[in-house]
Write a protein that holds these residues in place. Structure first.
Motif, PDB file in Angstrom:
ATOM      1  N   LYS A  22       0.856  -1.190   0.000  1.00  0.00           N
ATOM      2  CA  LYS A  22       0.000   0.000   0.000  1.00  0.00           C
ATOM      3  C   LYS A  22       0.899   1.250   0.000  1.00  0.00           C
ATOM      4  O   LYS A  22       0.713   2.175  -0.781  1.00  0.00           O
ATOM      5  N   TYR A  23       1.930   1.182   0.839  1.00  0.00           N
ATOM      6  CA  TYR A  23       2.879   2.309   0.912  1.00  0.00           C
ATOM      7  C   TYR A  23       3.564   2.521  -0.441  1.00  0.00           C
ATOM      8  O   TYR A  23       3.684   3.636  -0.931  1.00  0.00           O
ATOM      9  N   MET A  24       3.980   1.397  -1.072  1.00  0.00           N
ATOM     10  CA  MET A  24       4.667   1.506  -2.371  1.00  0.00           C
ATOM     11  C   MET A  24       3.715   2.035  -3.444  1.00  0.00           C
ATOM     12  O   MET A  24       4.113   2.791  -4.318  1.00  0.00           O
ATOM     13  N   HIS A  25       2.469   1.612  -3.352  1.00  0.00           N
ATOM     14  CA  HIS A  25       1.469   2.068  -4.326  1.00  0.00           C
ATOM     15  C   HIS A  25       1.271   3.581  -4.191  1.00  0.00           C
ATOM     16  O   HIS A  25       1.163   4.301  -5.186  1.00  0.00           O
ATOM     17  N   GLU A  26       1.272   4.060  -2.943  1.00  0.00           N
ATOM     18  CA  GLU A  26       1.119   5.514  -2.748  1.00  0.00           C
ATOM     19  C   GLU A  26       2.361   6.253  -3.245  1.00  0.00           C
ATOM     20  O   GLU A  26       2.280   7.341  -3.804  1.00  0.00           O
ATOM     21  N   LYS A  27       3.520   5.595  -3.066  1.00  0.00           N
ATOM     22  CA  LYS A  27       4.769   6.245  -3.485  1.00  0.00           C
ATOM     23  C   LYS A  27       4.914   6.251  -5.006  1.00  0.00           C
ATOM     24  O   LYS A  27       5.457   7.200  -5.574  1.00  0.00           O
ATOM     25  N   TYR A  28       4.478   5.164  -5.648  1.00  0.00           N
ATOM     26  CA  TYR A  28       4.608   5.078  -7.117  1.00  0.00           C
ATOM     27  C   TYR A  28       3.221   4.911  -7.743  1.00  0.00           C
ATOM     28  O   TYR A  28       2.887   3.819  -8.233  1.00  0.00           O
ATOM     29  N   PRO A  29       2.400   5.961  -7.712  1.00  0.00           N
ATOM     30  CA  PRO A  29       1.006   5.799  -8.155  1.00  0.00           C
ATOM     31  C   PRO A  29       0.872   5.385  -9.614  1.00  0.00           C
ATOM     32  O   PRO A  29      -0.151   4.823  -9.999  1.00  0.00           O
ATOM     33  N   ASN A  30       1.901   5.654 -10.432  1.00  0.00           N
ATOM     34  CA  ASN A  30       1.775   5.308 -11.859  1.00  0.00           C
ATOM     35  C   ASN A  30       2.380   3.966 -12.210  1.00  0.00           C
ATOM     36  O   ASN A  30       2.438   3.596 -13.376  1.00  0.00           O
ATOM     37  N   ASN A  31       2.890   3.250 -11.225  1.00  0.00           N
ATOM     38  CA  ASN A  31       3.514   1.962 -11.528  1.00  0.00           C
ATOM     39  C   ASN A  31       2.438   0.873 -11.611  1.00  0.00           C
ATOM     40  O   ASN A  31       1.830   0.490 -10.612  1.00  0.00           O
ATOM     41  N   ILE A  32       2.223   0.419 -12.843  1.00  0.00           N
ATOM     42  CA  ILE A  32       1.108  -0.506 -13.081  1.00  0.00           C
ATOM     43  C   ILE A  32       1.328  -1.838 -12.383  1.00  0.00           C
ATOM     44  O   ILE A  32       0.416  -2.437 -11.830  1.00  0.00           O
ATOM     45  N   GLN A  33       2.591  -2.288 -12.367  1.00  0.00           N
ATOM     46  CA  GLN A  33       2.872  -3.578 -11.727  1.00  0.00           C
ATOM     47  C   GLN A  33       2.506  -3.539 -10.233  1.00  0.00           C
ATOM     48  O   GLN A  33       1.839  -4.431  -9.713  1.00  0.00           O
ATOM     49  N   ILE A  34       2.926  -2.456  -9.570  1.00  0.00           N
ATOM     50  CA  ILE A  34       2.617  -2.350  -8.137  1.00  0.00           C
ATOM     51  C   ILE A  34       1.105  -2.247  -7.939  1.00  0.00           C
ATOM     52  O   ILE A  34       0.536  -2.860  -7.034  1.00  0.00           O
ATOM     53  N   GLU A  35       0.459  -1.500  -8.818  1.00  0.00           N
ATOM     54  CA  GLU A  35      -0.992  -1.346  -8.705  1.00  0.00           C
ATOM     55  C   GLU A  35      -1.680  -2.715  -8.829  1.00  0.00           C
ATOM     56  O   GLU A  35      -2.547  -3.068  -8.029  1.00  0.00           O
ATOM     57  N   GLU A  36      -1.207  -3.502  -9.817  1.00  0.00           N
ATOM     58  CA  GLU A  36      -1.824  -4.829 -10.011  1.00  0.00           C
ATOM     59  C   GLU A  36      -1.584  -5.723  -8.800  1.00  0.00           C
ATOM     60  O   GLU A  36      -2.471  -6.423  -8.346  1.00  0.00           O
ATOM     61  N   GLU A  37      -0.358  -5.674  -8.270  1.00  0.00           N
ATOM     62  CA  GLU A  37      -0.040  -6.513  -7.108  1.00  0.00           C
ATOM     63  C   GLU A  37      -0.889  -6.112  -5.898  1.00  0.00           C
ATOM     64  O   GLU A  37      -1.390  -6.964  -5.170  1.00  0.00           O
ATOM     65  N   TYR A  38      -1.018  -4.805  -5.726  1.00  0.00           N
ATOM     66  CA  TYR A  38      -1.782  -4.303  -4.581  1.00  0.00           C
ATOM     67  C   TYR A  38      -3.241  -4.745  -4.691  1.00  0.00           C
ATOM     68  O   TYR A  38      -3.830  -5.252  -3.728  1.00  0.00           O
ATOM     69  N   GLU A  39      -3.797  -4.594  -5.895  1.00  0.00           N
ATOM     70  CA  GLU A  39      -5.195  -4.986  -6.105  1.00  0.00           C
ATOM     71  C   GLU A  39      -5.359  -6.484  -5.860  1.00  0.00           C
ATOM     72  O   GLU A  39      -6.275  -6.919  -5.184  1.00  0.00           O
ATOM     73  N   GLN A  47      -7.628  -8.078  -2.828  1.00  0.00           N
ATOM     74  CA  GLN A  47      -8.783  -8.921  -3.158  1.00  0.00           C
ATOM     75  C   GLN A  47      -8.664 -10.326  -2.570  1.00  0.00           C
ATOM     76  O   GLN A  47      -9.664 -10.946  -2.256  1.00  0.00           O
ATOM     77  N   ASN A  48      -7.444 -10.819  -2.436  1.00  0.00           N
ATOM     78  CA  ASN A  48      -7.268 -12.209  -2.017  1.00  0.00           C
ATOM     79  C   ASN A  48      -6.868 -12.367  -0.558  1.00  0.00           C
ATOM     80  O   ASN A  48      -6.731 -13.488  -0.063  1.00  0.00           O
ATOM     81  N   TYR A  49      -6.675 -11.254   0.102  1.00  0.00           N
ATOM     82  CA  TYR A  49      -6.125 -11.275   1.470  1.00  0.00           C
ATOM     83  C   TYR A  49      -6.958 -12.155   2.421  1.00  0.00           C
ATOM     84  O   TYR A  49      -6.420 -13.022   3.109  1.00  0.00           O
ATOM     85  N   GLU A  50      -8.262 -11.934   2.426  1.00  0.00           N
ATOM     86  CA  GLU A  50      -9.126 -12.678   3.358  1.00  0.00           C
ATOM     87  C   GLU A  50      -9.084 -14.175   3.061  1.00  0.00           C
ATOM     88  O   GLU A  50      -8.992 -14.994   3.970  1.00  0.00           O
TER      89      GLU A  50
END
Ligand code: SAM
Length: 431
Positions: free
Chosen positions: A383-400, A404-407
């Motif tokens: 989440k922190y990395m996603h906020e730091k690199y908002p345009n990085n698609i790979q991080i965005e995909e990983e975060y999503e 979604q799968n955390y629970e």
């Protein structure tokens, strides 16, 4: 050619600069594939196979490549391979000259790559520096040269409340695993002088060694943590020191003189080496100040020792990979490097006391804590990395994906028949 790190897509008009870029990448340990050098057999087939075997499609972006039919075809191939394999290849444009993407020549190529972050090297005149940026950008993807090349980052948000909570949980839980080792060390001394390197806010030092007749010194480079340590624990001494500072040895000597200390009986380094750029230098300095019969305790981690079963969807394998390029998590393959570094730094009687902390035998709450301390912190980091690199698609995909799968992953983890083991290691060594 199998296991290619970089498929190099470029215009033949840029051959000179691309030749030296490839040379630099290879001198850094990366395996490159580029035409015509690596073509065997039919050209088109060779290109297809190379893309299929590559981890990164490195697009050398210039006015020439923007207009090249070959390059546009290769980008299409890379996209279709990425789609078919669910992301087995990442597509990375690197600028090899100063470009203006708004100019007409870039219209067509931008159609393909406008959503991707470009690597824009600071010094475009040097192919060596361009290669360095490319490797830095990919340090986590390539296990083979990662441990040597990965630029380590300090645990930079230790003062964050999330990280503090995590460390409390971690230390409480891990006591189950390491208390025998600590006890063995305590029992070797009467009134030991203890140095805790990377002590954070001092809680661990006090919790593990806080006996009245012990002399306790803690050092950490995080100013806020040291301030908190000084406020909370007045029977230990805390110093704001960066152990990677060129003058660290002199500063440590000053502290020893101030406190009338000749040498330390116990030196404790817990979950710190994985964040350092050069651990050997620090280990040498510490060896010098360790008492002749003193003991060095190192606690660290190696994610290569982790296992999870059953892992039918490869969720856990995927998470270890996320963690490997998590900027805040240090070098996740550090554990395996410790023995070698201890030997090189001159230590004797080195023992690996414990390795692997498993969920077997833990009660429900402890199992929850084990999950939190590893899997929740990765989610927070992404989440922190996603906020730091908002345009990085790979991080965005990983975060999503992770959100979604955390629970589901958590529920799987908590099943009675599920086992997880985390690669903690504890070493002892003497002078
Ligand atoms: C993961 S925390 C571990 C804290 C504690 N030792 C424990 O076991 O819970 C890493 C600590 O190392 C410190 N650290 C990282 N790099 C350092 C450096 N170059 N010099 C001094 N401390 C450092 C961080 O500030 C942080 O407090």
């Amino acid at each position: 050619m199998k296991n290619i790190d970089f498929f190099i897509s470029y215009s033949s008009n840029d051959k000179n600069i691309v030749d030296s870029l490839v040379e630099s990448l290879e001198s850094m340990g990366a395996k490159c594939w580029y035409a015509p050098r690596d073509v065997q057999g039919r050209y088109a087939k060779a290109i297809c196979e190379a893309i299929e075997n590559a981890k990164v499609f490195l697009l050398c972006l210039s006015k020439n490549s923007a207009k090249s039919e070959h390059v546009l075809n290769e980008i299409e191939m890379a996209y279709s391979h990425k789609k078919m394999t669910n992301g087995a290849i990442s597509i990375e444009p690197v600028c090899i000259e100063n470009i203006d993407i708004d100019c007409k020549e870039f219209d067509e190529i931008m159609y393909y790559i406008r959503r991707i972050n470009f690597i824009i090297p600071q010094d475009i005149g040097s192919s060596y520096l361009i290669a360095k940026e490319v490797v830095k950008n990919n340090s986590s993807l390539f296990g083979a040269f990662e441990s040597k090349k990965k630029e380590r980052t300090a645990s930079s948000y230790f003062t964050d409340d999330i990280e503090k909570k995590r460390l409390i949980i971690q230390n409480e839980l891990i006591k189950k695993f390491d208390h025998e080792v600590y006890e063995k060390v305590y029992n070797s001394f009467h009134n030991p002088i203890v140095l805790d390197v990377g002590c954070g806010n001092g809680d661990i030092l006090i919790n593990r060694f806080g006996v009245d007749n012990y002399t306790l010194i803690g050092v950490d480079h995080d100013e806020k943590s040291i301030l908190e340590a000084k406020n909370n624990h007045n029977f230990a001494k805390f110093y704001n020191l960066d152990v990677e500072d060129d003058n660290f040895a002199d500063k440590l000597d000053d502290i020893m003189i101030q406190n009338n200390i000749q040498s330390f009986d116990i030196i404790h380094i817990s979950m710190v080496l994985l964040h350092l750029k050069s651990q050997c230098k620090l280990l040498r300095i510490l060896r010098r100040v360790l008492a002749n019969n003193g003991i060095l305790i190192i606690k660290d981690i190696d994610d290569g020792l982790n296992f999870a079963y059953p892992d039918d969807n490869d969720d856990f394998e995927k998470i270890y990979k996320l963690c490997a390029h998590d900027e805040l998590a240090g070098d996740r393959h550090n554990g395996r490097q410790i023995y070698t570094n201890l030997v090189r730094a001159g230590y004797k009687k080195i023992s690996l006391e414990k390795q692997g902390f498993s969920s077997i035998g833990l009660n429900y709450d402890e199992k929850e804590n084990l999950f939190k301390l590893y899997f929740k912190f990765i989610l927070d980091d992404i989440k922190y990395m996603h906020e730091k690199y908002p345009n990085n698609i790979q991080i965005e995909e990983e975060y999503e994906w992770y959100k979604q799968n955390y629970e589901r992953i958590h529920d799987n983890f908590m099943m009675d028949d599920f086992v997880f083991s985390l690669g903690f290691q504890i070493y002892l060594a003497q002078k």
